[in-house]
Design a protein around this motif. Structure first.
Motif, mmCIF file in Angstrom:
data_model
loop_
_atom_site.group_PDB
_atom_site.id
_atom_site.type_symbol
_atom_site.label_atom_id
_atom_site.label_comp_id
_atom_site.label_asym_id
_atom_site.label_seq_id
_atom_site.Cartn_x
_atom_site.Cartn_y
_atom_site.Cartn_z
ATOM 1 N N ALA A 88 -23.525 -2.047 -4.903
ATOM 2 C CA ALA A 88 -22.473 -1.037 -4.924
ATOM 3 C C ALA A 88 -22.817 0.043 -3.899
ATOM 4 C CB ALA A 88 -22.341 -0.418 -6.316
ATOM 5 N N ALA A 89 -22.640 -0.301 -2.616
ATOM 6 C CA ALA A 89 -23.064 0.596 -1.537
ATOM 7 C C ALA A 89 -22.208 1.850 -1.511
ATOM 8 C CB ALA A 89 -22.969 -0.134 -0.200
ATOM 9 N N THR A 90 -22.818 2.974 -1.749
ATOM 10 C CA THR A 90 -22.114 4.242 -1.670
ATOM 11 C C THR A 90 -21.987 4.631 -0.201
ATOM 12 O OG1 THR A 90 -24.166 5.506 -1.752
ATOM 13 C CG2 THR A 90 -23.137 4.949 -3.861
ATOM 14 N N PRO A 91 -21.109 5.586 0.111
ATOM 15 C CA PRO A 91 -21.028 6.049 1.495
ATOM 16 C C PRO A 91 -22.389 6.470 2.051
ATOM 17 C CG PRO A 91 -19.167 6.872 0.250
ATOM 18 C CD PRO A 91 -20.069 6.191 -0.739
ATOM 19 N N GLU A 92 -23.231 7.090 1.211
ATOM 20 C CA GLU A 92 -24.551 7.501 1.683
ATOM 21 C C GLU A 92 -25.402 6.288 2.045
ATOM 22 O OE1 GLU A 92 -28.581 9.558 -0.111
ATOM 23 O OE2 GLU A 92 -26.644 10.334 -0.741
ATOM 24 N N GLU A 93 -25.380 5.252 1.192
ATOM 25 C CA GLU A 93 -26.156 4.048 1.473
ATOM 26 C C GLU A 93 -25.634 3.345 2.722
ATOM 27 O OE1 GLU A 93 -25.988 1.820 -2.110
ATOM 28 O OE2 GLU A 93 -27.104 3.310 -3.248
ATOM 29 N N ALA A 94 -24.303 3.360 2.896
ATOM 30 C CA ALA A 94 -23.720 2.742 4.081
ATOM 31 C C ALA A 94 -24.181 3.464 5.345
ATOM 32 C CB ALA A 94 -22.191 2.766 3.982
ATOM 33 N N ARG A 95 -24.236 4.799 5.283
ATOM 34 C CA ARG A 95 -24.694 5.557 6.458
ATOM 35 C C ARG A 95 -26.159 5.275 6.743
ATOM 36 N NH1 ARG A 95 -22.031 9.695 3.835
ATOM 37 N NH2 ARG A 95 -23.931 10.920 3.559
ATOM 38 N N ARG A 96 -26.964 5.162 5.689
ATOM 39 C CA ARG A 96 -28.377 4.832 5.887
ATOM 40 C C ARG A 96 -28.515 3.464 6.554
ATOM 41 N NH1 ARG A 96 -31.928 8.180 3.182
ATOM 42 N NH2 ARG A 96 -31.066 9.414 1.445
ATOM 43 N N ALA A 97 -27.734 2.499 6.065
ATOM 44 C CA ALA A 97 -27.802 1.142 6.624
ATOM 45 C C ALA A 97 -27.376 1.151 8.085
ATOM 46 C CB ALA A 97 -26.917 0.202 5.805
ATOM 47 N N ASN A 98 -26.309 1.903 8.401
ATOM 48 C CA ASN A 98 -25.854 2.004 9.794
ATOM 49 C C ASN A 98 -26.921 2.618 10.684
ATOM 50 O OD1 ASN A 98 -23.291 1.046 10.690
ATOM 51 N ND2 ASN A 98 -22.333 2.360 9.167
ATOM 52 N N THR A 99 -27.591 3.640 10.169
ATOM 53 C CA THR A 99 -28.633 4.324 10.946
ATOM 54 C C THR A 99 -29.789 3.381 11.247
ATOM 55 O OG1 THR A 99 -28.050 6.446 9.938
ATOM 56 C CG2 THR A 99 -30.217 6.283 10.974
ATOM 57 N N GLU A 100 -30.242 2.641 10.250
ATOM 58 C CA GLU A 100 -31.348 1.705 10.450
ATOM 59 C C GLU A 100 -30.956 0.591 11.406
ATOM 60 O OE1 GLU A 100 -34.487 2.099 9.456
ATOM 61 O OE2 GLU A 100 -33.736 4.048 8.786
ATOM 62 N N LEU A 101 -29.720 0.110 11.291
ATOM 63 C CA LEU A 101 -29.262 -0.944 12.191
ATOM 64 C C LEU A 101 -29.220 -0.450 13.629
ATOM 65 C CD1 LEU A 101 -28.108 -3.776 12.605
ATOM 66 C CD2 LEU A 101 -25.844 -2.857 12.097
ATOM 67 N N ARG A 102 -28.751 0.779 13.834
ATOM 68 C CA ARG A 102 -28.679 1.324 15.189
ATOM 69 C C ARG A 102 -30.077 1.471 15.791
ATOM 70 N NH1 ARG A 102 -26.464 5.615 14.020
ATOM 71 N NH2 ARG A 102 -27.960 7.172 14.703
ATOM 72 N N LYS A 103 -31.068 1.850 14.955
ATOM 73 C CA LYS A 103 -32.440 1.963 15.433
ATOM 74 C C LYS A 103 -32.979 0.607 15.885
ATOM 75 C CE LYS A 103 -33.836 5.936 12.566
ATOM 76 N NZ LYS A 103 -34.681 6.340 11.404
ATOM 77 N N SER A 104 -32.709 -0.422 15.090
ATOM 78 C CA SER A 104 -33.218 -1.758 15.446
ATOM 79 C C SER A 104 -32.549 -2.279 16.714
ATOM 80 C CB SER A 104 -32.990 -2.734 14.288
ATOM 81 O OG SER A 104 -31.618 -3.018 14.104
ATOM 82 N N MET A 105 -31.264 -1.965 16.902
ATOM 83 C CA MET A 105 -30.564 -2.384 18.121
ATOM 84 C C MET A 105 -31.124 -1.645 19.335
ATOM 85 S SD MET A 105 -26.723 -2.484 16.488
ATOM 86 C CE MET A 105 -25.847 -2.815 18.012
ATOM 87 N N ARG A 106 -31.481 -0.394 19.150
ATOM 88 C CA ARG A 106 -32.042 0.383 20.249
ATOM 89 C C ARG A 106 -33.381 -0.187 20.694
ATOM 90 N NH1 ARG A 106 -34.927 4.792 22.098
ATOM 91 N NH2 ARG A 106 -33.712 6.427 23.149
ATOM 92 N N LYS A 107 -34.203 -0.628 19.721
ATOM 93 C CA LYS A 107 -35.523 -1.166 20.050
ATOM 94 C C LYS A 107 -35.436 -2.393 20.950
ATOM 95 C CE LYS A 107 -38.061 0.450 15.965
ATOM 96 N NZ LYS A 107 -38.739 0.044 14.699
ATOM 97 N N ARG A 108 -34.370 -3.166 20.775
ATOM 98 C CA ARG A 108 -34.234 -4.386 21.579
ATOM 99 C C ARG A 108 -33.188 -4.218 22.679
ATOM 100 N NH1 ARG A 108 -32.856 -8.756 17.146
ATOM 101 N NH2 ARG A 108 -32.969 -10.079 18.981
ATOM 102 N N ASN A 109 -32.842 -2.964 22.999
ATOM 103 C CA ASN A 109 -31.877 -2.658 24.056
ATOM 104 C C ASN A 109 -30.531 -3.340 23.828
ATOM 105 O OD1 ASN A 109 -33.513 -0.915 25.583
ATOM 106 N ND2 ASN A 109 -34.534 -2.659 26.548
#
Length: 487
Positions: free
Chosen positions: A140-161
């Protein structure tokens, strides 16, 4: 009182009733009394005493005083929040679990708490129940959890350009299998790819509204809408469906997994439409002429501007050595999508999420909306706290309004791009509020106490993220659709 308060009060009352009931049972058995004995003293039937001991009825003060007198204890002792024994504590926890909404949703029969049910069995059941609660909390992903997931995903994408080599290889293998040598991917070749993977295409008018496509793995069919939404590419919808099959996408285990699946399928679909081996050659040639352009990439491979911009960020840093950032911004100024590996400082919330944040009104992504010529790209240099950036922006329409799509790079690498000679320039000091987030003092003095705006907020601002087989998808509707078209 809100729903949470009501539920909490209900749980607390239930806990009191259960604990009091178990204490009464313990005191009764310690004194060698039967249900009939206590019922006779209390003036109640034995069945009514059983209901009290099982915590299914709250006692009035007079009843508590009478029971305390019969059992030889004080009312305070009867109301003690501590369970009378470890066994009683287990029984109370099991009763509470069975009365909760999670157990009810499982449609399981009620489990009577008898003496024959061992402590170990109760502990096992409670352990399974707690694990189910944990999984449901994660799903039951709350908006806060969704933002956390988006943030972590963006970090991982940045690491691999933002470059996924394994998906590039998969795209090449698929294109080689259907004999696509390069250039724009036609609708016919996309259909050939579906046939190669064992699917037939069916265009239907009754596709479930919560879906873009539906894949029938039993009959080897992919259902697509008869008409396409404005600005959408029919190849993209098909290729994303095929990508999901190739990558073995299944029911996501949580919202972060769902986001990763979306990124992977979108990436593979884009890699099929703009193949790496031909796109890199095209971009290297353009760089040698100092003529890098998202528009040219779009036109050469016959894709949307947004797809070309995404694809450029996939390949620019890995193959051209050019750090970049990407922004998709709604006409209201809020960020819809964002990526950077060039240290462009996006606005963020306390969790580091950028989605939904307002972009500085002096950035290219906002200023492009003020330009009357929407057929030509808009270029701009912006002096920001972290340095000067060059950016190219275009506007595209959608059913949700207008969006700007922007690709930018630091000043040092702007020399490789067409449009670097622009005279458009701006200065941004955001996130300093004095930049653009605070009205000029003269305006504020005049209107601050005499204005009452009504904000346009997302209707699901406080809602949890959709749950189910796939977030936002009505599984019942999908299954009924497949059943209707089966055979």
């Amino acid at each position: 009182m809100n729903a949470n308060d009501t539920n909490a009060e209900h749980d607390e009352n239930m806990l009191d009733s259960l604990t009091v009931g178990r204490r009464i049972r313990q005191l009764r058995t310690d004194r060698g009394l039967t249900l009939d004995d206590l019922g006779a003293e209390l003036g109640r039937a034995a069945s009514q005493v059983s209901v009290i001991e099982n915590g299914k009825r709250e006692l009035k003060l007079g009843e508590l005083q009478k029971l305390a007198r019969i059992l030889g204890v004080t009312v305070d002792q009867l109301l003690s929040p501590e369970a009378p024994s470890r066994r009683a504590a287990l029984e109370i926890a099991l009763e509470r679990a069975q009365r909760g909404p999670l157990y009810s949703s499982l449609t399981l029969p009620s489990l009577p708490v008898r003496k024959s049910l061992s402590d170990e069995a109760i502990e096992t059941i409670l352990g399974l129940h707690d694990e189910l609660k944990r999984l449901h909390r994660e799903r039951a992903a709350t908006p806060e959890e969704a933002r956390r997931a988006n943030t972590e995903l963006r970090k991982s994408m940045r690491k691999r350009n933002n470059y996924f080599g394994e998906l590039e290889s998969t795209a090449k293998q698929l294109l080689d299998a259907v004999g696509h040598a390069g250039g724009p991917l036609s609708q016919r070749v996309a259909s050939d790819l579906a046939t190669h993977l064992g699917f037939s295409l069916h265009f239907v008018p009754d596709l479930p509204g919560s879906t873009r496509s539906v894949t029938d793995l039993r009959n080897g069919r992919i259902y697509l809408p008869v008409g396409q939404a404005d600005g959408s590419d029919p190849r993209s919808t098909l290729l994303q469906a095929l990508a999901g099959h190739v990558l073995g996408v299944g029911e996501p285990k949580d919202y972060a997994d769902f986001l990763q699946q979306r990124v992977d399928t979108n990436y593979l679909a884009a890699a099929l439409m703009v193949p790496e081996h031909t796109a890199v050659g095209f971009l290297l040639a353009a760089k040698s002429k100092r003529e890098l352009s998202v528009e040219d990439l779009r036109d050469t491979f016959a894709v949307s501007y947004e797809t070309a911009a995404h694809r450029f960020t996939n390949l620019a840093t890995q193959h051209l050595g050019v750090p970049v950032h990407f922004l998709k911004v709604h006409e209201g100024g809020s960020i819809s999508k964002a990526y950077e590996n060039d240290s462009a400082a996006f606005p963020t919330d306390a969790l580091g999420a950028v989605e939904g944040q307002l972009v500085c009104r002096y950035w290219s992504a906002r200023r492009v909306f003020d330009i009357s010529d929407r057929f030509s790209p808009y270029h701009q240099y912006t002096d920001k706290p972290g340095g000067t950036y060059w950016c190219t922006s275009r506007i595209q329409s959608s059913s949700r309004g207008y969006f700007s799509v922007s690709v930018g790079t630091p000043f040092a690498t702007a020399k490789w791009f067409r449009g670097r000679d622009t005279t458009n320039r701006a200065t941004s000091t955001c996130p300093d509020e004095s930049c653009c987030r605070r009205a000029p003092e003269s305006l504020a003095d005049r209107w601050e106490k005499f204005s009452l705006p009504s904000a346009r907020l997302n209707s699901s601002l406080l809602a949890a993220m959709p749950t189910g087989m796939y977030p936002g998808v009505d599984s019942t509707e999908v299954f009924e659709f497949l059943e209707h078209h089966d055979g």
